[in-house]
Design a protein around this motif. Sequence first.
Motif, PDB file in Angstrom:
ATOM      1  N   SER A 187       7.035  -0.906   2.550  1.00 23.96           N
ATOM      2  CA  SER A 187       7.270  -1.144   1.128  1.00 23.96           C
ATOM      3  C   SER A 187       7.720   0.184   0.540  1.00 23.96           C
ATOM      4  O   SER A 187       7.643   1.224   1.201  1.00 23.96           O
ATOM      5  CB  SER A 187       5.988  -1.621   0.429  1.00 23.96           C
ATOM      6  OG  SER A 187       5.062  -0.540   0.337  1.00 23.96           O
ATOM      7  N   GLN A 188       8.165   0.168  -0.704  1.00 23.19           N
ATOM      8  CA  GLN A 188       8.583   1.416  -1.341  1.00 23.19           C
ATOM      9  C   GLN A 188       7.428   2.415  -1.401  1.00 23.19           C
ATOM     10  O   GLN A 188       7.624   3.610  -1.177  1.00 23.19           O
ATOM     11  CB  GLN A 188       9.129   1.153  -2.754  1.00 23.19           C
ATOM     12  CG  GLN A 188      10.407   0.342  -2.774  1.00 23.19           C
ATOM     13  CD  GLN A 188      11.579   1.015  -2.074  1.00 23.19           C
ATOM     14  OE1 GLN A 188      11.601   2.212  -1.816  1.00 23.19           O
ATOM     15  NE2 GLN A 188      12.575   0.221  -1.722  1.00 23.19           N
ATOM     16  N   HIS A 189       6.213   1.929  -1.683  1.00 27.90           N
ATOM     17  CA  HIS A 189       5.050   2.818  -1.766  1.00 27.90           C
ATOM     18  C   HIS A 189       4.716   3.431  -0.401  1.00 27.90           C
ATOM     19  O   HIS A 189       4.392   4.617  -0.310  1.00 27.90           O
ATOM     20  CB  HIS A 189       3.834   2.069  -2.314  1.00 27.90           C
ATOM     21  CG  HIS A 189       3.996   1.623  -3.730  1.00 27.90           C
ATOM     22  ND1 HIS A 189       4.139   2.514  -4.776  1.00 27.90           N
ATOM     23  CD2 HIS A 189       4.060   0.387  -4.274  1.00 27.90           C
ATOM     24  CE1 HIS A 189       4.277   1.842  -5.899  1.00 27.90           C
ATOM     25  NE2 HIS A 189       4.236   0.539  -5.624  1.00 27.90           N
ATOM     26  N   ILE A 190       4.796   2.625   0.641  1.00 25.55           N
ATOM     27  CA  ILE A 190       4.499   3.123   1.991  1.00 25.55           C
ATOM     28  C   ILE A 190       5.553   4.150   2.406  1.00 25.55           C
ATOM     29  O   ILE A 190       5.220   5.200   2.965  1.00 25.55           O
ATOM     30  CB  ILE A 190       4.403   1.957   3.000  1.00 25.55           C
ATOM     31  CG1 ILE A 190       3.133   1.145   2.706  1.00 25.55           C
ATOM     32  CG2 ILE A 190       4.404   2.462   4.439  1.00 25.55           C
ATOM     33  CD1 ILE A 190       3.037  -0.163   3.465  1.00 25.55           C
ATOM     34  N   ALA A 242       7.305   6.076   0.440  1.00 23.64           N
ATOM     35  CA  ALA A 242       7.070   7.301  -0.337  1.00 23.64           C
ATOM     36  C   ALA A 242       5.933   8.115   0.281  1.00 23.64           C
ATOM     37  O   ALA A 242       6.040   9.349   0.405  1.00 23.64           O
ATOM     38  CB  ALA A 242       6.755   6.958  -1.788  1.00 23.64           C
ATOM     39  N   ALA A 243       4.858   7.454   0.692  1.00 18.81           N
ATOM     40  CA  ALA A 243       3.735   8.168   1.308  1.00 18.81           C
ATOM     41  C   ALA A 243       4.144   8.758   2.659  1.00 18.81           C
ATOM     42  O   ALA A 243       3.807   9.909   2.969  1.00 18.81           O
ATOM     43  CB  ALA A 243       2.544   7.224   1.483  1.00 18.81           C
ATOM     44  N   GLY A 250       9.799  -4.926  -4.608  1.00 23.42           N
ATOM     45  CA  GLY A 250       8.458  -5.050  -4.040  1.00 23.42           C
ATOM     46  C   GLY A 250       8.441  -5.725  -2.687  1.00 23.42           C
ATOM     47  O   GLY A 250       7.445  -6.346  -2.304  1.00 23.42           O
TER      48      GLY A 250
END
Length: 190
Positions: A31-34, A36-37, A86
Motif C-alpha cells: 500500500s502507499q503507507h507500506i 513509504a515505511a 488505497g
Amino acid sequence: MPSPLIAEKYGAFFQLARQHQVIFYYVGYFSQHIVAAMADAVKLQLEVAGVPAPTRRKLFSSFVEMAQNIIHYSADALTPPSQNNGELRHGSVCIRREADGSFLLLCANPIAPPVAEELRVKLGALRNMTLDEIKQAYRQTLREDTPEGSKGAGMGFLTVARDASQPLEFDFDTADASGDSPVFYLKAAI
C-alpha cells in the motif's frame, strides 16, 4: 528453551539471504503507507552503509517505482480493481548488494494476462534503447498527458531504465502463478 524446528525450518532462508547479500526483502501486500515505511528504511540503511549519494538516489527512485508498479498493477489484490486510491496488492521487492559494490533491485507480482503482453512489448522496446534515447523518451513523457489506462504518469519503467547501469531484465512465469495470472519479474542493476 528455543525449538530447534524454527532454525531447521527458517535457517536456510536466512542463510540464503545472507549468502546473496540481500539488504532488503519484502513479500506481502503493498500500500502507499507500506511503501513509504519501506522507503524510509531503505534510505536510512543506504545512508548508514555509506553508499554514495548518486547511487542512493538511483536505488531509491527505482525502488519506489517498482513498488508503485506492484500497487497499481498486481493481479492479486485485496481491494477491487476499480479502486484507484488505497489499493492493497501483493508482490515482492528485493535489494541485494553485488560483490563489486553495485546493487540489484528485483520485484515480482502476478499480472493480468493482457498486461503481460503489453509489458513484453514495452520492456522489449525499452531494452533496445540507448541511454540517450531513454532520457529523450523520459523528457517527452513528462510533456505528455498520462497514457490511457495508466494509473501513473507512464514514467516508471523509463525512470528505472534511466537509472540502471545496464538494460532492464524481465520475465514472466506461468508455472509460478496462482490461478490464471502470470508472475512478472523485473530486475534492474544500479
